[in-house]
Design a protein around this motif. Structure first.
Motif, short mmCIF file in Angstrom:
data_model
loop_
_atom_site.label_atom_id
_atom_site.label_comp_id
_atom_site.label_asym_id
_atom_site.label_seq_id
_atom_site.Cartn_x
_atom_site.Cartn_y
_atom_site.Cartn_z
N LEU A 120 -26.49 -22.51 48.53
CA LEU A 120 -27.32 -23.30 49.34
C LEU A 120 -28.26 -22.11 50.12
O LEU A 120 -27.60 -21.24 50.88
CB LEU A 120 -26.56 -24.21 50.25
CG LEU A 120 -27.33 -25.17 51.10
CD1 LEU A 120 -27.91 -26.12 50.13
CD2 LEU A 120 -26.52 -25.88 52.17
N GLN A 121 -29.48 -22.36 49.90
CA GLN A 121 -30.34 -21.74 50.37
C GLN A 121 -30.73 -21.64 52.08
O GLN A 121 -31.45 -21.01 52.52
CB GLN A 121 -31.79 -21.68 49.64
CG GLN A 121 -31.60 -21.30 48.29
CD GLN A 121 -30.80 -19.60 48.05
OE1 GLN A 121 -31.36 -18.79 48.69
NE2 GLN A 121 -30.20 -19.78 47.09
N ARG A 122 -30.23 -22.79 52.66
CA ARG A 122 -30.45 -23.02 54.14
C ARG A 122 -29.19 -23.14 54.61
O ARG A 122 -28.35 -23.62 53.98
CB ARG A 122 -31.25 -24.36 54.11
CG ARG A 122 -30.43 -25.65 53.26
CD ARG A 122 -31.48 -26.77 53.47
NE ARG A 122 -30.86 -27.82 52.24
CZ ARG A 122 -29.84 -28.59 52.57
NH1 ARG A 122 -29.24 -28.65 53.75
NH2 ARG A 122 -29.41 -29.62 51.68
N PRO A 123 -29.21 -22.92 56.01
CA PRO A 123 -28.06 -23.03 57.06
C PRO A 123 -27.76 -24.47 56.96
O PRO A 123 -28.25 -25.39 56.85
CB PRO A 123 -28.32 -22.44 58.14
CG PRO A 123 -29.79 -22.55 58.20
CD PRO A 123 -30.50 -22.60 56.77
N LEU A 124 -26.09 -24.90 57.36
CA LEU A 124 -25.77 -26.26 57.60
C LEU A 124 -25.33 -25.95 59.07
O LEU A 124 -24.70 -25.17 59.62
CB LEU A 124 -24.47 -26.60 56.73
CG LEU A 124 -24.76 -26.93 55.21
CD1 LEU A 124 -23.45 -27.11 54.51
CD2 LEU A 124 -25.62 -28.01 55.24
N LYS A 125 -25.80 -27.23 59.82
CA LYS A 125 -25.47 -27.35 61.19
C LYS A 125 -24.19 -27.94 61.33
O LYS A 125 -23.72 -28.78 60.65
CB LYS A 125 -26.57 -28.12 61.72
CG LYS A 125 -26.42 -28.39 63.35
CD LYS A 125 -27.28 -29.48 64.21
CE LYS A 125 -26.90 -29.97 65.31
NZ LYS A 125 -28.07 -30.66 65.96
N VAL A 126 -23.26 -27.47 62.51
CA VAL A 126 -22.28 -27.89 62.63
C VAL A 126 -22.28 -28.53 63.87
O VAL A 126 -22.70 -27.75 64.79
CB VAL A 126 -21.19 -26.68 62.78
CG1 VAL A 126 -19.74 -27.30 63.25
CG2 VAL A 126 -20.99 -25.87 61.39
#
Length: 272
Positions: free
Chosen positions: A255-261
């Motif tokens: 995945l090229q983008r971060p995932l928000k937690v």
């Protein structure tokens, strides 16, 4: 010793007449309460809450942008660490509109049109909760709220007879093509209004079901929830980065983008 600051509130109601009526009743029944903002949609309500940090939010259930529960969840997700989240009161025109769910996530719920007698009961309840919160650690209030929010988002139990029907390979639509996607290849699932976006290293595809249904039916222990709308494959997580506000974001393989937690799940990524 300085006196405590007067309590504050935000009202979210997309019907101006009802918003003014509620504000007028609150001025009569709780004169020390300061209304610091009135929003006519869910997005504005979220912005006002994060800008003014009110003690109480009166949230209409059906609003443009976000409904009342989505506002409460978004506010809890982005709330500054170390501050007590608002006490939520939901307002609805439907007495059978998932009232048990509202009770798990709110201090109270009110039926439209709001009567002075019923609002007086709610004000009394809010005053008790604010007094209890002032006398106890804020962390306990945050934990209690997050528990209630997670209860709403929790997957429904699947009857024993349906276990054989659990999903092992997803049939996801991409235009006129149906992709067969093994669960092991999935990087994450992202909920939209009516679909779940299935993300793999080779692309994305949609399945027509809710995230709650998917969570109940996937046959895997590898996926963890990191946000009210996101499941991620734990085997694909490379790192978790914490920003100055205490929020984590994930770097995920493929995945090229971060995932928000969200804050409710941040404890999963604290150092051991």
């Amino acid at each position: 010793m300085s006196l405590p600051a007067p309590p504050t509130a935000v009202i979210a109601e997309d019907e101006p007449v009802l918003a003014r009526s509620l504000a007028r009743l609150l001025a009569q029944l709780w004169p020390e309460l300061s209304i610091v903002g009135v929003a006519d949609d869910g997005l504005q309500a979220t912005e006002l809450a994060l800008a003014h940090a009110p003690d109480v939010m009166f949230l209409d259930i059906r609003m443009p942008g976000r409904n009342g529960i989505e506002v409460a969840e978004a506010v809890a997700d982005d709330w500054p660490e170390g501050r007590a989240v608002p006490l939520f009161v939901f307002v609805t025109a439907y007495d059978s509109y998932a009232v048990p769910a509202f009770e798990r996530a709110a201090v109270d719920y009110l039926l439209k049109p709001v009567t002075p007698e019923r609002l007086q009961q709610s004000v009394a309840r809010l005053k008790v909760r604010l007094a209890e919160r002032a006398a106890s650690p804020q962390a306990g209030e945050m934990a209690a709220l997050m528990g209630r929010m997670q209860a709403i988002a929790a997957p429904e139990a699947v009857p024993e007879a349906e276990l054989a029907e659990r999903i092992k390979v997803l049939r996801a639509g991409v235009g006129n093509t149906v992709r067969m996607i093994p669960l092991a290849e999935v990087v994450c699932f992202e909920a939209t209004e009516k679909y779940v976006n299935v993300v793999t290293p080779s692309g994305e595809a949609l399945v027509r079901m809710s995230l709650r249904e998917l969570m109940a039916r996937i046959d895997s222990s590898d996926f963890i929830q990191v946000h009210r709308s996101v499941l991620v494959n734990a085997n694909a997580i490379q790192s978790a980065t914490r920003d100055e506000n205490g929020h984590y974001s994930l770097a995920v393989r493929g995945l090229q983008r971060p995932l928000k937690v969200s804050r409710a799940f941040g404890h999963l990524f604290r150092p051991m």
